[in-house]
Design a protein around this motif. Structure first.
Motif, PDB file in Angstrom:
ATOM      1  N   MET A   1      38.043  39.490  36.058  1.00  0.00           N
ATOM      2  CA  MET A   1      39.265  40.064  36.631  1.00  0.00           C
ATOM      3  C   MET A   1      40.331  40.216  35.564  1.00  0.00           C
ATOM      4  N   ARG A   2      41.041  41.352  35.583  1.00  0.00           N
ATOM      5  CA  ARG A   2      42.140  41.514  34.652  1.00  0.00           C
ATOM      6  C   ARG A   2      43.425  41.047  35.319  1.00  0.00           C
ATOM      7  N   GLY A   3      44.474  40.879  34.494  1.00  0.00           N
ATOM      8  CA  GLY A   3      45.716  40.313  35.010  1.00  0.00           C
ATOM      9  C   GLY A   3      46.542  41.292  35.816  1.00  0.00           C
ATOM     10  N   GLY A   4      47.830  40.957  35.967  1.00  0.00           N
ATOM     11  CA  GLY A   4      48.735  41.825  36.715  1.00  0.00           C
ATOM     12  C   GLY A   4      48.960  41.321  38.122  1.00  0.00           C
ATOM     13  N   THR A   5      49.958  41.916  38.771  1.00  0.00           N
ATOM     14  CA  THR A   5      50.230  41.546  40.155  1.00  0.00           C
ATOM     15  C   THR A   5      49.145  42.134  41.044  1.00  0.00           C
ATOM     16  N   VAL A   6      49.104  41.681  42.277  1.00  0.00           N
ATOM     17  CA  VAL A   6      48.067  42.195  43.169  1.00  0.00           C
ATOM     18  C   VAL A   6      48.227  43.698  43.372  1.00  0.00           C
ATOM     19  N   VAL A   7      49.458  44.165  43.419  1.00  0.00           N
ATOM     20  CA  VAL A   7      49.660  45.608  43.597  1.00  0.00           C
ATOM     21  C   VAL A   7      49.193  46.362  42.350  1.00  0.00           C
ATOM     22  N   GLU A   8      49.472  45.811  41.176  1.00  0.00           N
ATOM     23  CA  GLU A   8      49.005  46.461  39.937  1.00  0.00           C
ATOM     24  C   GLU A   8      47.479  46.527  39.893  1.00  0.00           C
ATOM     25  N   ARG A   9      46.845  45.531  40.475  1.00  0.00           N
ATOM     26  CA  ARG A   9      45.378  45.522  40.426  1.00  0.00           C
ATOM     27  C   ARG A   9      44.769  46.621  41.304  1.00  0.00           C
ATOM     28  N   PHE A  10      45.552  47.173  42.210  1.00  0.00           N
ATOM     29  CA  PHE A  10      45.080  48.313  42.998  1.00  0.00           C
ATOM     30  C   PHE A  10      45.238  49.625  42.235  1.00  0.00           C
ATOM     31  N   GLY A  11      45.805  49.565  41.028  1.00  0.00           N
ATOM     32  CA  GLY A  11      45.995  50.772  40.230  1.00  0.00           C
ATOM     33  C   GLY A  11      44.938  50.916  39.150  1.00  0.00           C
ATOM     34  N   LEU A 171      20.936  56.624  46.944  1.00  0.00           N
ATOM     35  CA  LEU A 171      22.148  56.312  46.166  1.00  0.00           C
ATOM     36  C   LEU A 171      22.652  54.905  46.472  1.00  0.00           C
ATOM     37  N   ILE A 172      22.551  54.519  47.740  1.00  0.00           N
ATOM     38  CA  ILE A 172      22.977  53.158  48.119  1.00  0.00           C
ATOM     39  C   ILE A 172      22.053  52.136  47.455  1.00  0.00           C
ATOM     40  N   SER A 173      20.757  52.407  47.489  1.00  0.00           N
ATOM     41  CA  SER A 173      19.789  51.511  46.861  1.00  0.00           C
ATOM     42  C   SER A 173      20.003  51.465  45.347  1.00  0.00           C
ATOM     43  N   LEU A 174      20.253  52.613  44.753  1.00  0.00           N
ATOM     44  CA  LEU A 174      20.525  52.666  43.304  1.00  0.00           C
ATOM     45  C   LEU A 174      21.744  51.799  42.970  1.00  0.00           C
ATOM     46  N   SER A 175      22.754  51.883  43.806  1.00  0.00           N
ATOM     47  CA  SER A 175      23.981  51.105  43.557  1.00  0.00           C
ATOM     48  C   SER A 175      23.672  49.607  43.577  1.00  0.00           C
ATOM     49  N   GLN A 176      22.835  49.207  44.513  1.00  0.00           N
ATOM     50  CA  GLN A 176      22.477  47.778  44.597  1.00  0.00           C
ATOM     51  C   GLN A 176      21.685  47.346  43.369  1.00  0.00           C
ATOM     52  N   ALA A 177      20.712  48.154  42.968  1.00  0.00           N
ATOM     53  CA  ALA A 177      19.870  47.784  41.812  1.00  0.00           C
ATOM     54  C   ALA A 177      20.703  47.707  40.535  1.00  0.00           C
ATOM     55  N   LEU A 178      21.541  48.723  40.322  1.00  0.00           N
ATOM     56  CA  LEU A 178      22.345  48.734  39.087  1.00  0.00           C
ATOM     57  C   LEU A 178      23.391  47.625  39.101  1.00  0.00           C
ATOM     58  N   ALA A 179      23.905  47.302  40.280  1.00  0.00           N
ATOM     59  CA  ALA A 179      24.879  46.198  40.365  1.00  0.00           C
ATOM     60  C   ALA A 179      24.252  44.912  39.849  1.00  0.00           C
ATOM     61  N   VAL A 189      28.986  48.146  40.386  1.00  0.00           N
ATOM     62  CA  VAL A 189      28.442  49.392  40.935  1.00  0.00           C
ATOM     63  C   VAL A 189      28.466  49.283  42.457  1.00  0.00           C
ATOM     64  N   ASN A 190      29.161  50.194  43.090  1.00  0.00           N
ATOM     65  CA  ASN A 190      29.246  50.194  44.550  1.00  0.00           C
ATOM     66  C   ASN A 190      29.012  51.594  45.100  1.00  0.00           C
ATOM     67  N   ALA A 191      28.704  51.642  46.366  1.00  0.00           N
ATOM     68  CA  ALA A 191      28.548  52.930  47.046  1.00  0.00           C
ATOM     69  C   ALA A 191      29.652  53.084  48.077  1.00  0.00           C
ATOM     70  N   LEU A 192      29.996  54.327  48.313  1.00  0.00           N
ATOM     71  CA  LEU A 192      30.996  54.662  49.321  1.00  0.00           C
ATOM     72  C   LEU A 192      30.285  55.541  50.342  1.00  0.00           C
ATOM     73  N   ALA A 193      30.464  55.245  51.606  1.00  0.00           N
ATOM     74  CA  ALA A 193      29.765  56.011  52.631  1.00  0.00           C
ATOM     75  C   ALA A 193      30.775  56.668  53.570  1.00  0.00           C
ATOM     76  N   PRO A 194      31.206  57.883  53.227  1.00  0.00           N
ATOM     77  CA  PRO A 194      32.135  58.565  54.136  1.00  0.00           C
ATOM     78  C   PRO A 194      31.433  59.001  55.414  1.00  0.00           C
ATOM     79  N   SER A 243      37.558  43.488  41.906  1.00  0.00           N
ATOM     80  CA  SER A 243      36.909  42.917  40.715  1.00  0.00           C
ATOM     81  C   SER A 243      35.713  42.008  41.037  1.00  0.00           C
ATOM     82  N   TYR A 244      35.622  41.512  42.278  1.00  0.00           N
ATOM     83  CA  TYR A 244      34.483  40.646  42.647  1.00  0.00           C
ATOM     84  C   TYR A 244      33.582  41.341  43.664  1.00  0.00           C
ATOM     85  N   VAL A 245      33.717  42.676  43.749  1.00  0.00           N
ATOM     86  CA  VAL A 245      32.919  43.452  44.707  1.00  0.00           C
ATOM     87  C   VAL A 245      31.895  44.267  43.927  1.00  0.00           C
TER      88      VAL A 245
END
Ligand SMILES: NC(=O)c1ccc[n+]([C@@H]2O[C@H](COP(=O)([O-])OP(=O)(O)OC[C@H]3O[C@@H](n4cnc5c(N)ncnc54)[C@H](OP(=O)(O)O)[C@@H]3O)[C@@H](O)[C@H]2O)c1
Length: 281
Positions: A1-11, A171-179, A189-194, A243-245
């Protein structure tokens, strides 16, 4: 995890991101959101004029943009695309594999081999080749992030769209393997499922009032997403806020993917007016 405030970490201040399929729709929204969050962004797709317009939006947020003409149907072009992004941005911290197509809808028995190959080629082959080319650059900073834009169709059964659903499940499986493979290198590495999202891809449904009514009714939230709602979730996954996802698939779908009832049963239960036909517990 990098530093900064929690709001900065969303940037994404100071980060360098490559977004594929950035010429319109969800990819455009992701690129602009990332710029608003402080990232310089490389924009890849085939429609260069549209990419230039997105580049102007990125620059409007005071960030640098790099336009890259790339047809990911030819996965061999991914390496040059990544090199152009790295050369233009001075490195790479975030990769969003968003470019995607839905070529064939219809019964599985009518499946056209060429459509199958084209769907798997862009949606999976393009993302695989891009991940391979980007890996050393993402690892170089020790805190890289990949977001693979899948679909809720990759999470469960979707009739009459087998090739697209298979590509998104891959793609979801690829994300899990690469993670798993890349966690030791500090790359998440994460997947987004719209779910249903208003873009050119879904114009045919949203432009047909009867079809649109059915599609909206399928969503518990009672509406479709705007692309910037998907972009916000991509920003979370790309940023240090996550950072931990890693290895996860985040559904952004108004509740559709967990809706066991469906519109019919949901309506029937609602009509019961709160009275329960079953016993306690
Ligand atoms: N909209 C939805 O409801 C929805 C739901 C779930 C998942 N998704 C996924 O979200 C992603 C974006 O979808 P969208 O709705 O924004 O679709 P869209 O409006 O059709 O945009 C697709 C993007 O992919 C690019 N692309 C397509 N083929 C390409 C190729 N061969 N090489 C390089 N780029 C290519 C397009 O750029 P060019 O045409 O300029 O090349 C465009 O920028 C896709 O992966 C899609 O499967 C969308």
């Amino acid at each position: 995890m990098r530093g900064g405030t929690v709001v900065e970490r969303f940037g994404l201040a100071g980060r360098r991101a490559l977004v594929t399929g950035a010429s319109r729709g969800i990819g455009r929204a992701v690129a602009v959101a990332f710029a608003e969050a402080g990232a310089d962004v490389a924009l890849a797709a085939r429609d260069v004029e549209a990419l230039k317009r997105v580049a102007e939006e990125v620059e409007g947020h005071g960030r640098s943009a790099v336009v890259i003409d790339c047809d990911l149907a030819d996965s061999a072009r991914a390496e040059a695309m990544v090199k152009a992004a790295v050369d233009g941005l001075g490195g790479l911290d975030v990769l969003v594999n968003n470019a995607g197509v839905m070529r064939c809808v219809g019964p599985f028995t009518d499946l056209d081999e060429a459509d199958w190959a084209a769907t798997l080629g862009v949606n999976v082959g393009g993302a695989v080749a891009t991940c391979r080319a980007a890996a050393p650059f993402l690892a170089a900073g020790g805190a890289g992030s990949v977001v693979n834009v899948a679909s809720i169709m990759g999470l469960g059964g979707m009739p009459f769209a087998a090739s697209y659903a298979v590509s998104k499940a891959a793609l979801i499986s690829l994300s899990q393997a690469l993670a798993m493979e890349w966690a030791a290198h500090g790359v998440r590495v994460n997947a987004l499922a719209p779910g249903w999202t208003h873009t050119a891809k879904t114009d045919a449904v949203s432009g047909d009032p009867a079809a649109f009514d059915v599609a909206v009714a399928s969503v518990p939230a009672g509406r479709w997403a705007d692309p910037d709602e998907i972009a916000a979730a991509a920003l979370f996954l790309a940023s240090d806020a996550a950072s931990y996802v890693t290895g996860q698939c985040l559904a952004v779908d108004g509740g559709w993917s967990v809706d066991l009832a469906g519109p019919g049963l949901r309506g029937m239960l609602a009509a019961l007016g709160g009275r329960t036909p079953v016993g306690d517990g």
